[in-house]
Design an enzyme around this catalytic site. Structure first.
Site, PDB file in Angstrom:
ATOM      1  CG  ASP A  63       7.840  17.711   2.836  1.00 39.38           C
ATOM      2  OD1 ASP A  63       7.058  17.131   2.059  1.00 39.38           O
ATOM      3  OD2 ASP A  63       7.478  18.217   3.908  1.00 39.38           O
ATOM      4  CB  ALA A  91       5.887  10.826  -1.937  1.00 41.23           C
ATOM      5  CB  ILE A  93       0.868  10.876   4.212  1.00 41.13           C
ATOM      6  CG1 ILE A  93       0.725  10.622   5.717  1.00 41.13           C
ATOM      7  CG2 ILE A  93       0.180  12.162   3.807  1.00 41.13           C
ATOM      8  CD1 ILE A  93       1.712   9.646   6.276  1.00 41.13           C
ATOM      9  CE1 TYR A 154      -3.951   7.281   0.432  1.00 43.93           C
ATOM     10  CE2 TYR A 154      -5.970   6.092  -0.071  1.00 43.93           C
ATOM     11  CZ  TYR A 154      -4.598   6.216  -0.179  1.00 43.93           C
ATOM     12  OH  TYR A 154      -3.886   5.300  -0.906  1.00 43.93           O
TER      13      TYR A 154
END
Length: 269
Positions: A63, A91, A93, A154
């Site tokens: 992670d 990476a 999200i 985001y």
């Protein structure tokens, strides 16, 4: 640039852009270190590549929001291949929801993965990249040019990558390290892609059929060209370029468009 035996570490590479980057770089003869939080999915990706006959590949689950995992990731890459030439901070999200309704945990999770995850991996990688005079690359978004209503956290995490790359580029000039960033537009969804809802629960990525999406293979190829040419930054897609232009030279108009789009989405539920 000759990719043969170059070692590339790609975070978030079990699906989507990261996986496609790995595939194209393996085709060019590079050695690739895969990474993802989901160990099972990462193992499946590794197996699929091995079944295609690729040899120079390793997978390290972890992670990126955990500094210790990032240290182990970079150490494993170095131990496996003996060098490190390129790090792609891919990476990420997303989360959907207005600022007033998002759980504080969502802000923390998105920030830790999208921004701090890139920081941690970059910090651990820099000694090796200085030795190879390599590249650290950030995958950002056109959301970095203006906060998108309903996707504020985001947007904030992606603009943070922009300022991070700008500072790092100057700092690393003396060491010969190339720092690049791509502002990616709407890209084809991977069916396995998930985002956080307002309560921090992972849900399938909503459909984005309302807008033209760029094939993931095209996005990956453009990123690779940027690394080969040691380009500092590039905005992908015509929509992205128009977005960047409008926010710079016509901010009032850009704001009106965003407000209209936001209220239309709200009315549609």
């Amino acid at each position: 640039m000759d990719w043969k035996n170059k070692v590339v570490l790609i975070t978030g590479s079990s699906i989507g852009i990261g996986r496609e980057l790995a595939a194209q770089l393996l085709d060019k003869g590079a050695c690739v270190v895969l990474n993802a939080r989901n160990a099972s999915r990462l193992s499946q990706t590794l197996q699929a590549f091995q079944e295609q006959g690729y040899q120079g590949i390793a997978a390290v689950p972890g992670d990126v929001s955990n500094p210790a995992d990032c240290a182990r990731l970079v150490e494993a890459a170095q131990q496996h291949f003996g060098r490190l030439d390129v790090v792609v901070n891919n990476a990420g999200i997303s989360a959907e929801g207005d600022v007033g309704e998002l759980s504080p945990e969502v802000f923390r999770k998105v920030t830790e993965v999208n921004y701090l995850g890139s920081v941690y991996v970059t910090q651990q990688s820099l000694p090796h990249l200085r030795e190879s005079r390599g590249t650290v690359f950030f995958v950002s978004s056109i959301a970095a040019f203006r906060g998108i209503p309903g996707h504020a956290v985001y947007s904030a995490s992606k603009v943070a990558l922009k300022t991070l790359s700008e500072a790092l580029r100057v700092e690393e000039e003396q060491h010969g390290v190339h720092v690049g960033i791509a502002f990616v537009g709407f890209t084809e969804n991977d069916p396995q892609k998930a985002i956080y809802d307002k309560d921090g629960v992972l849900i399938p990525q909503p459909s984005r059929d309302f807008v033209k999406q760029e094939p993931v293979g095209v996005v990956a190829a453009r990123i690779i060209r940027m690394i080969e040419r040691r380009e500092a930054r590039r905005i992908f897609t015509l929509l992205g370029k128009l977005n960047g232009f409008a926010n710079r030279f016509m901010p009032v108009v850009a704001g009106r468009i965003l407000r209209r789009s936001y209220h239309q989405r709200k009315e549609m539920g």
